[in-house]
Design an enzyme around this catalytic site. Structure first.
Site, short mmCIF file in Angstrom:
data_model
loop_
_atom_site.label_atom_id
_atom_site.label_comp_id
_atom_site.label_asym_id
_atom_site.label_seq_id
_atom_site.Cartn_x
_atom_site.Cartn_y
_atom_site.Cartn_z
N CYS A 275 -5.87 34.80 -2.50
CA CYS A 275 -7.32 34.83 -2.62
C CYS A 275 -7.86 33.77 -1.69
O CYS A 275 -7.12 32.96 -1.16
CB CYS A 275 -7.77 34.59 -4.06
SG CYS A 275 -9.47 35.18 -4.29
N LYS B 293 -9.07 42.83 -12.96
CA LYS B 293 -9.40 41.42 -13.16
C LYS B 293 -10.88 41.35 -13.55
O LYS B 293 -11.75 41.75 -12.79
CB LYS B 293 -9.15 40.63 -11.87
CG LYS B 293 -9.47 39.15 -12.03
CD LYS B 293 -9.12 38.40 -10.76
CE LYS B 293 -9.46 36.92 -10.89
NZ LYS B 293 -9.12 36.16 -9.67
N ARG C 18 -10.70 26.69 -13.01
CA ARG C 18 -11.50 26.27 -11.85
C ARG C 18 -11.38 24.79 -11.60
O ARG C 18 -11.52 24.34 -10.48
CB ARG C 18 -12.95 26.70 -12.08
CG ARG C 18 -12.97 28.19 -12.25
CD ARG C 18 -14.24 28.86 -11.92
NE ARG C 18 -14.00 30.29 -11.92
CZ ARG C 18 -14.85 31.19 -12.33
NH1 ARG C 18 -16.04 30.81 -12.74
NH2 ARG C 18 -14.54 32.47 -12.30
N GLU D 239 -9.54 51.22 -11.27
CA GLU D 239 -9.08 50.12 -10.40
C GLU D 239 -7.57 50.15 -10.25
O GLU D 239 -7.03 49.97 -9.16
CB GLU D 239 -9.51 48.76 -10.98
CG GLU D 239 -10.96 48.37 -10.70
CD GLU D 239 -11.16 47.90 -9.27
OE1 GLU D 239 -10.22 47.96 -8.46
OE2 GLU D 239 -12.29 47.50 -8.94
N LYS E 104 -5.98 40.94 -16.28
CA LYS E 104 -6.35 39.52 -16.42
C LYS E 104 -7.79 39.41 -16.90
O LYS E 104 -8.63 40.06 -16.30
CB LYS E 104 -6.18 38.82 -15.07
CG LYS E 104 -6.50 37.34 -15.11
CD LYS E 104 -6.38 36.73 -13.71
CE LYS E 104 -6.71 35.23 -13.79
NZ LYS E 104 -6.72 34.59 -12.49
N TYR F 202 0.91 29.63 -19.00
CA TYR F 202 1.14 28.19 -18.94
C TYR F 202 2.13 27.76 -20.01
O TYR F 202 2.55 26.61 -20.04
CB TYR F 202 -0.20 27.45 -19.07
CG TYR F 202 -1.15 27.89 -17.98
CD1 TYR F 202 -1.00 27.42 -16.68
CD2 TYR F 202 -2.14 28.84 -18.23
CE1 TYR F 202 -1.82 27.87 -15.66
CE2 TYR F 202 -2.97 29.29 -17.21
CZ TYR F 202 -2.81 28.81 -15.93
OH TYR F 202 -3.61 29.26 -14.93
ZN LIG Z 1 -10.64 34.04 -5.80
#
Ligand SMILES: [Zn+2]
Length: 340
Positions: A120, A212, A222, A250, A265, A330
């Site tokens: 990305c 997503k 973020r 999608e 996601k 995680y």
């Molecule tokens: Zn991105």
């Protein structure tokens, strides 16, 4: 046969019986552990909203992957925090980009680790969006304000594809085993497949973040990836959380363009999408238990409101039961430790 002949509790009487009839198992082989690589040496910077998660310099990332592999987890997905950001995401596709450096170092030290490269541009763009930004047509002209001052901007689809393909080729060249585009531009899988094939990487598989959603559960990530958009939001490219049928479209589109595996996601708020995808598509299916899912469990556990280990395992089991063959989480290390 109904009660009293049928008694479902018969098979729940003790753990041996329960494990004999258990339908869903977790194994470390199902897990993918996300790592965040940053510049520097000896850096291990905690992510405040994600206890136990760190920004790691390349040398520390190598150690981390060694540990992950030793726990029986085969794979990590690599995110990068570049030294500098700009308007064309140079750090994403530069051959000395942070993920490229990490991939080379990890492959040297832990060659059997499967490296997934998140593809990305947001982490590398000064504006934090996943594609190229231009002021929208109506605000173009001499007096047009910069995008930051207005909502009149557009994330340009087709021009972004070229950068995504370039990034993917650069990652493959650095030793990344699986390319995982997460940008949600239309046509990116096809563009990446074509780019990889032409560059001689026809054996490199693509795991697309096919469904997503524009989710508030990404909040803590973020901070971890320093990738928050500087203006606006991602709703013009990520999916509306309300749309199930569109998620199927999608995934279908990505498979038609050549995706080898698909991902949903976030995970737990979208178990219905995972279950439907499992029924509908005969490809490996991944789900990403995202930062917000993790942070909520951690926060509640720190308050003593829930049993951390049990909630961790139950959440992972639910994702697996819904049909995900791989879970990006995680908790990969902690869960693998418990299973080991
Ligand atoms: Zn991105």
């Amino acid at each position: 046969m109904a009660f009293p002949v049928t008694r479902l509790r018969r098979l729940r009487r003790n753990e041996a019986l329960r494990s004999l009839v258990r339908e869903t198992y977790l194994t470390p082989e199902n897990f993918v552990y996300p790592i965040f690589v940053c510049p520097g040496k000896g850096v291990r910077k905690p992510v405040r909203s994600m206890p136990g998660v760190f920004n790691l310099s390349v040398d520390e990332a190598v150690k981390e992957v060694r540990e992950v592999r030793a726990l029986g987890v085969p794979s990590v997905i690599v995110f990068g925090l570049p030294e500098r950001k700009d308007e064309v995401a140079t750090g994403a596709w530069a051959d000395d980009g942070i993920v490229q450096q990490a991939a080379r170092a990890i492959k040297r030290d832990v060659p059997d680790a499967i490296l997934i490269g998140d593809v990305c541009l947001c982490e590398y763009m000064s504006h934090g969006h996943c594609g190229i930004v231009k002021a929208a047509a109506q605000s173009l002209g001499a007096a047009a304000p910069p995008p930051a001052a207005t909502t009149e901007y557009e994330i340009v689809n087709d021009a972004t594809l070229e950068l995504l393909a370039r990034t993917s080729i650069s990652l493959a060249r650095a030793g990344i085993d699986i390319i995982a585009p997460s940008d949600m531009m239309d046509g990116r899988v096809g563009a990446i497949r074509k780019g990889l094939d032409e560059a001689g990487f026809s054996n490199t598989p693509i795991l697309s973040y096919a469904a997503k959603f524009a989710s508030a559960f990404y909040g803590p990530f973020r901070e971890a990836a320093d990738s928050a958009p500087q203006f606006g939001d991602r709703r013009s490219y990520q999916m509306d959380p309300a749309n199930f049928r569109e998620a199927m479209r999608e995934m279908e589109a990505d498979l038609e363009e050549g995706a080898d595996m698909i991902m949903v996601k976030p995970a737990m708020p979208y178990l219905d999408v995972i279950a439907a995808a499992r029924k509908r598509f005969d490809v490996p299916l991944a789900a990403y238990q995202v930062s917000g899912e993790y942070a909520m469990i951690e926060a509640a556990a720190q308050n003593g409101w829930i049993d951390r280990e049990r909630v961790m395992m139950e959440s992972l089991t639910s994702i697996r039961r819904a049909g995900a063959s791989m879970i990006l989480t995680y908790y990969a290390k902690d869960a693998a430790r418990l299973l080991g």
